[in-house]
Design a protein around this motif. Structure first.
Motif, PDB file in Angstrom:
ATOM      1  N   ALA A 158       1.033  -1.229   0.241  1.00 44.36           N
ATOM      2  CA  ALA A 158      -0.393   0.125   0.077  1.00 44.36           C
ATOM      3  C   ALA A 158       0.946   1.183  -0.686  1.00 44.36           C
ATOM      4  O   ALA A 158       1.620   1.397   1.247  1.00 44.36           O
ATOM      5  CB  ALA A 158      -1.111  -0.026   1.212  1.00 44.36           C
ATOM      6  N   LEU A 159       0.692   2.012  -0.607  1.00 47.16           N
ATOM      7  CA  LEU A 159       0.890   3.391  -0.820  1.00 47.16           C
ATOM      8  C   LEU A 159       0.140   4.077  -1.049  1.00 47.16           C
ATOM      9  O   LEU A 159      -0.873   4.900  -1.722  1.00 47.16           O
ATOM     10  CB  LEU A 159       1.999   3.897  -2.211  1.00 47.16           C
ATOM     11  N   SER A 160       0.107   5.536   0.100  1.00 48.54           N
ATOM     12  CA  SER A 160      -0.475   6.562   0.020  1.00 48.54           C
ATOM     13  C   SER A 160       0.089   7.499  -0.217  1.00 48.54           C
ATOM     14  O   SER A 160       1.512   7.741   0.253  1.00 48.54           O
ATOM     15  CB  SER A 160      -0.503   6.931   2.673  1.00 48.54           C
ATOM     16  N   LEU A 161      -0.731   8.691  -0.401  1.00 44.69           N
ATOM     17  CA  LEU A 161      -0.324   9.866  -0.627  1.00 44.69           C
ATOM     18  C   LEU A 161      -0.415  11.209   0.210  1.00 44.69           C
ATOM     19  O   LEU A 161      -1.906  11.492  -0.284  1.00 44.69           O
ATOM     20  CB  LEU A 161      -0.569   9.985  -2.246  1.00 44.69           C
ATOM     21  N   PHE A 162       0.062  11.823   0.451  1.00 42.42           N
ATOM     22  CA  PHE A 162      -0.086  13.092   0.845  1.00 42.42           C
ATOM     23  C   PHE A 162       0.430  14.536   0.525  1.00 42.42           C
ATOM     24  O   PHE A 162       1.326  14.499   0.364  1.00 42.42           O
ATOM     25  CB  PHE A 162       0.153  12.723   2.711  1.00 42.42           C
ATOM     26  N   ALA A 163      -0.867  15.347  -0.042  1.00 40.63           N
ATOM     27  CA  ALA A 163      -0.418  16.666  -0.166  1.00 40.63           C
ATOM     28  C   ALA A 163       0.475  17.675   0.697  1.00 40.63           C
ATOM     29  O   ALA A 163       0.435  17.957   1.430  1.00 40.63           O
ATOM     30  CB  ALA A 163      -1.954  17.556  -0.195  1.00 40.63           C
ATOM     31  N   GLY A 164       0.898  18.311   0.246  1.00 43.44           N
ATOM     32  CA  GLY A 164       2.518  19.092   0.640  1.00 43.44           C
ATOM     33  C   GLY A 164       2.483  19.868  -0.431  1.00 43.44           C
ATOM     34  O   GLY A 164       2.438  20.273  -1.949  1.00 43.44           O
ATOM     35  N   GLU A 165       4.108  21.014   0.747  1.00 47.26           N
ATOM     36  CA  GLU A 165       3.846  21.687  -0.299  1.00 47.26           C
ATOM     37  C   GLU A 165       5.136  21.349  -1.217  1.00 47.26           C
ATOM     38  O   GLU A 165       6.006  21.993  -2.723  1.00 47.26           O
ATOM     39  CB  GLU A 165       4.617  23.182   0.635  1.00 47.26           C
ATOM     40  N   GLN A 166       5.852  20.429  -0.774  1.00 46.54           N
ATOM     41  CA  GLN A 166       7.414  19.855  -1.315  1.00 46.54           C
ATOM     42  C   GLN A 166       7.220  18.047  -0.760  1.00 46.54           C
ATOM     43  O   GLN A 166       7.074  17.882  -0.383  1.00 46.54           O
ATOM     44  CB  GLN A 166       8.577  20.748  -0.528  1.00 46.54           C
ATOM     45  N   ALA A 167       7.661  17.969  -2.588  1.00 47.77           N
ATOM     46  CA  ALA A 167       7.474  16.232  -2.267  1.00 47.77           C
ATOM     47  C   ALA A 167       8.981  15.920  -1.486  1.00 47.77           C
ATOM     48  O   ALA A 167       9.379  16.328  -0.931  1.00 47.77           O
ATOM     49  CB  ALA A 167       7.776  15.866  -4.012  1.00 47.77           C
ATOM     50  N   SER A 168       8.184  14.907  -0.414  1.00 43.81           N
ATOM     51  CA  SER A 168       9.172  13.996   0.274  1.00 43.81           C
ATOM     52  C   SER A 168      10.219  13.592  -0.623  1.00 43.81           C
ATOM     53  O   SER A 168      10.503  13.671  -1.878  1.00 43.81           O
ATOM     54  CB  SER A 168       9.023  13.081   0.641  1.00 43.81           C
ATOM     55  N   GLU A 169      11.780  13.433   0.238  1.00 42.79           N
ATOM     56  CA  GLU A 169      12.939  13.200  -0.249  1.00 42.79           C
ATOM     57  C   GLU A 169      13.159  11.931  -0.457  1.00 42.79           C
ATOM     58  O   GLU A 169      13.826  11.550   0.217  1.00 42.79           O
ATOM     59  CB  GLU A 169      13.923  14.247   0.412  1.00 42.79           C
ATOM     60  N   VAL A 170      11.734  10.838  -0.882  1.00 42.98           N
ATOM     61  CA  VAL A 170      12.368  10.065  -1.041  1.00 42.98           C
ATOM     62  C   VAL A 170      12.459   9.508  -2.452  1.00 42.98           C
ATOM     63  O   VAL A 170      10.919  10.561  -3.435  1.00 42.98           O
ATOM     64  CB  VAL A 170      11.389   8.440   0.274  1.00 42.98           C
ATOM     65  N   HIS A 171      12.210   7.936  -2.454  1.00 41.65           N
ATOM     66  CA  HIS A 171      11.940   7.019  -4.100  1.00 41.65           C
ATOM     67  C   HIS A 171      10.885   6.385  -4.139  1.00 41.65           C
ATOM     68  O   HIS A 171      11.418   5.465  -2.909  1.00 41.65           O
ATOM     69  CB  HIS A 171      12.571   7.669  -5.763  1.00 41.65           C
ATOM     70  N   ILE A 172      10.653   5.936  -5.081  1.00 39.34           N
ATOM     71  CA  ILE A 172       9.831   4.597  -4.489  1.00 39.34           C
ATOM     72  C   ILE A 172      10.115   3.671  -5.980  1.00 39.34           C
ATOM     73  O   ILE A 172      10.970   4.444  -6.903  1.00 39.34           O
ATOM     74  CB  ILE A 172       8.224   4.641  -4.944  1.00 39.34           C
ATOM     75  N   GLY A 173       9.945   2.141  -6.169  1.00 38.10           N
ATOM     76  CA  GLY A 173      11.214   1.515  -7.691  1.00 38.10           C
ATOM     77  C   GLY A 173      10.152   0.231  -7.618  1.00 38.10           C
ATOM     78  O   GLY A 173       9.291  -0.441  -6.768  1.00 38.10           O
TER      79      GLY A 173
END
Length: 109
Positions: free
Chosen positions: A46-61
């Motif tokens: 499960a991948l949850s997406l949350f709104a913010g002014e700046q994207a998380s500094e992570v990546h998915i693969g």
């Protein structure tokens, strides 16, 4: 123990969800909202997406079975208008694309 859930911040929840559904086959869970949404893959991750002014500094693969599979995804994304560096040899045959909303997605074998 199996890791099976990750939450990340993106700048555009709906655009990121649509990208992951159409480009990588994830399935949305429930209604998509502008502030939060959830997706899953065929293995139950499960991948949850949350709104913010700046994207998380992570990546998915997305780990693929062959260089040909990596190249095919790269070609499809280029045809869809995404700009990215071509696959290269690193820790595997890999490339990354920045999804709408700022989420970095790696494809590797």
């Amino acid at each position: 123990m199996k890791l099976n859930h990750l939450g990340v911040v993106v700048t555009d929840v709906l655009a990121t969800r649509t990208f992951l559904e159409t480009s990588f086959g994830l399935t949305g869970i429930g209604r998509a909202g502008r502030r939060m949404t959830h997706l899953h893959d065929e293995d139950g991750f499960a991948l949850s997406l949350f709104a913010g002014e700046q994207a998380s500094e992570v990546h998915i693969g997305f780990i693929q079975v062959s260089e040909g599979a990596v190249n095919a995804i790269y070609d499809r994304l280029r045809a869809d208008g995404f700009e990215m560096e071509p696959p290269r040899r690193s820790h595997g045959w890999t490339f990354s694309v920045t999804a709408p909303g700022g989420l970095i997605v790696e494809v590797v074998c």
